[in-house]
Design an enzyme around this catalytic site. Structure first.
Site, PDB file in Angstrom:
ATOM      1  N   ARG A 297     -75.995  -7.799  98.494  1.00 48.19           N
ATOM      2  CA  ARG A 297     -76.187  -8.965  97.636  1.00 48.19           C
ATOM      3  C   ARG A 297     -76.067 -10.254  98.443  1.00 48.19           C
ATOM      4  NH1 ARG A 297     -76.139  -7.460  92.386  1.00 48.19           N
ATOM      5  NH2 ARG A 297     -75.436  -5.318  92.026  1.00 48.19           N
TER       6      ARG A 297
ATOM      7  N   ASP B 198     -83.327  -7.691  88.673  1.00 52.57           N
ATOM      8  CA  ASP B 198     -81.973  -7.614  88.103  1.00 52.57           C
ATOM      9  C   ASP B 198     -81.144  -6.411  88.540  1.00 52.57           C
ATOM     10  OD1 ASP B 198     -79.834  -8.496  86.570  1.00 52.57           O
ATOM     11  OD2 ASP B 198     -80.497  -7.399  84.808  1.00 52.57           O
TER      12      ASP B 198
ATOM     13  N   LEU C 215     -79.142 -19.809  85.432  1.00 54.62           N
ATOM     14  CA  LEU C 215     -80.126 -20.747  85.944  1.00 54.62           C
ATOM     15  C   LEU C 215     -80.624 -21.654  84.822  1.00 54.62           C
ATOM     16  CD1 LEU C 215     -81.613 -21.145  88.776  1.00 54.62           C
ATOM     17  CD2 LEU C 215     -83.609 -20.264  87.566  1.00 54.62           C
TER      18      LEU C 215
ATOM     19  N   CYS D 167     -76.586 -31.059  85.718  1.00 55.14           N
ATOM     20  CA  CYS D 167     -75.638 -30.892  84.616  1.00 55.14           C
ATOM     21  C   CYS D 167     -74.869 -32.183  84.324  1.00 55.14           C
ATOM     22  CB  CYS D 167     -74.654 -29.769  84.927  1.00 55.14           C
ATOM     23  SG  CYS D 167     -75.343 -28.110  84.790  1.00 55.14           S
TER      24      CYS D 167
ATOM     25  N   CYS E  59     -66.042 -12.540  78.776  1.00 56.73           N
ATOM     26  CA  CYS E  59     -67.400 -12.856  78.336  1.00 56.73           C
ATOM     27  C   CYS E  59     -67.869 -11.828  77.300  1.00 56.73           C
ATOM     28  CB  CYS E  59     -68.343 -12.861  79.538  1.00 56.73           C
ATOM     29  SG  CYS E  59     -70.079 -13.108  79.114  1.00 56.73           S
TER      30      CYS E  59
ATOM     31  N   CYS F 215     -74.346 -12.341  74.006  1.00 59.41           N
ATOM     32  CA  CYS F 215     -74.000 -13.630  73.404  1.00 59.41           C
ATOM     33  C   CYS F 215     -74.897 -14.695  74.022  1.00 59.41           C
ATOM     34  CB  CYS F 215     -72.537 -13.960  73.660  1.00 59.41           C
ATOM     35  SG  CYS F 215     -71.999 -15.547  72.989  1.00 59.41           S
ATOM     36  N   ASP F 216     -75.429 -15.573  73.175  1.00 62.13           N
ATOM     37  CA  ASP F 216     -76.327 -16.630  73.647  1.00 62.13           C
ATOM     38  C   ASP F 216     -75.720 -18.031  73.550  1.00 62.13           C
ATOM     39  OD1 ASP F 216     -78.625 -15.053  74.286  1.00 62.13           O
ATOM     40  OD2 ASP F 216     -79.062 -14.850  72.163  1.00 62.13           O
TER      41      ASP F 216
ATOM     42  N   CYS G 135     -73.580 -19.998  75.182  1.00 62.75           N
ATOM     43  CA  CYS G 135     -73.574 -20.934  76.313  1.00 62.75           C
ATOM     44  C   CYS G 135     -74.986 -21.300  76.741  1.00 62.75           C
ATOM     45  CB  CYS G 135     -72.776 -20.371  77.486  1.00 62.75           C
ATOM     46  SG  CYS G 135     -73.469 -18.880  78.249  1.00 62.75           S
TER      47      CYS G 135
END
Length: 383
Positions: free
Chosen positions: A64, A139, A163, A193, A219, A246-247, A249
């Site tokens: 990675r 992924d 991202l 941000c 999370c 979960c969406d 954030c």
């Protein structure tokens, strides 16, 4: 020199045109050695234990950290983004307590299959055009896609660690094409941000210990998907009716106001997965689960983990009509399901009825389920 420059420009135009033709809206090129800070960040993440039970992150951490370790012949990496922006606010379903909230990305086909197929089509054309070798990754391979995408100019990693793109907000699927061709790299994007911390404050379980840092153990996406055991007791109520991912954030990000719904219908939500009834999901046996989620990424976690999630949502629903469907799972073969059913019923039933039910199931043999009963009964006595 001018000839080389012209050839590079033609190759770039070809790449962008072909990428758009197969459905990618964002394209960028990065060198394999461009993410030099990523290895240290990954090691800090692992050292803090923020990866939870995702041991595969640690096992292949060297690959990675360095794309050249994954494929020594790689000279350029083409990062691609595919828009999956929803046509609705995915948080609206949280007000429907008798319904389940499924993450936007999982409301239709498995994006791994969709994106990988399109990557292969594009990579084949590029290999012929550039006379170079190619490999595609989506992924599941040990590729740090988000840092590479940032360096390729596709956006920046926001404070929620995902991202963010100025055109598509937080709604991009990422894929990569590794190639032996030497291609001109793009400039990295800047962080936009600013002082905004909406993604952090939106998290129901406080999974962000600091900006740009995620503790996966808190999370909801990790808890409902990667986590194979019971969901920690102290986090169950915070999960609400989120039954897969979960969406929050992502959905709260201000940059989403520039995003458009995905042009292709392949990512449009299936009507039966946009806000499914908890009662219907509680009735699923293994065959029913496989049939409902055929072609969906949800199928990967299996019926038992999914029912665990649904039972937690049922416990948060305050819907007495779910008592009977939940009771049926007290005799489920899987202790994870039985334990979740105990918790759900402790939240839905009247005190005396639950105490009687606990006595009836006093012969439970699994220690984790016995523990659920032992915790639930005193809590009800104190209520």
């Amino acid at each position: 020199m001018a000839g080389a420059s012209g050839k590079a420009a033609r190759s770039r135009s070809f790449l962008e045109a072909e990428a758009r033709a197969v459905g990618f809206e964002a394209v960028g090129i990065v060198r394999p050695d461009a993410i030099r800070q990523a290895p240290a960040r990954l090691q800090a993440f692992l050292a803090d234990g923020h990866h939870g039970s995702m041991d595969w992150l640690e096992v292949r951490s060297s690959e990675r950290a360095d794309p050249g370790t994954l494929w020594p012949d790689v000279r350029s990496i083409i990062m691609l983004g595919m828009n999956y922006g929803p046509d609705h606010d995915p948080r609206a379903v949280h007000a429907q307590k008798d319904r389940g909230a499924i993450s936007v990305y999982a409301q239709n086909r498995d994006y791994h299959d969709v994106v990988k197929g399109k990557l292969k089509t594009l990579a084949g054309k590029l290999a012929a055009r550039l006379d170079a070798d190619v490999k595609v990754f989506v992924d599941t391979a040990p590729v740090m896609e988000k840092p590479l995408a940032e360096k390729a100019g596709l956006g920046w990693q926001g404070k929620h660690t995902n991202l963010v793109n100025r055109r598509f907000g937080s709604w991009l699927f990422l894929g990569s094409i590794f190639t032996t061709a030497e291609l001109e790299a793009d400039a990295a994007d800047e962080d936009h941000c600013g002082r905004c911390n909406a993604c952090q404050t939106a998290c129901p379980t406080n999974a962000f210990p600091a900006p740009y840092r995620l503790d996966a153990r808190r999370c909801i996406s990790y808890l409902t998907i990667e986590n194979k055991g019971p969901i920690p007791l102290e986090l169950r109520e915070k999960i609400g009716n989120r039954i897969y991912g979960c969406d929050d954030c992502l959905a709260v990000c201000p940059w989403n106001k520039f995003a458009q719904q995905a042009a292709e219908l392949k990512f449009a939500a299936r009507p039966d997965l946009r806000a499914p009834r908890l009662a219907d999901l509680l009735a699923l046996d293994d065959a029913g689960f496989r049939a409902l989620f055929s072609g969906s990424p949800i199928k990967r976690i299996g019926r038992d983990r999914f029912l665990r999630n649904v039972l937690v949502a049922a416990g948060n629903s305050a819907d007495g009509s779910l008592v009977v469907p939940c009771q049926k799972h007290l005799s489920d073969p899987n202790p994870i399901v039985r334990g979740a059913a105990v918790w759900a019923l402790s939240r839905l039933m009247e005190r005396g009825a639950f105490r009687h039910l606990a006595q009836k199931h006093g012969n439970e043999t699994d220690p984790s389920v016995r523990s659920e009963w032992q915790v639930a009964v005193p809590v009800m006595e104190e209520a």
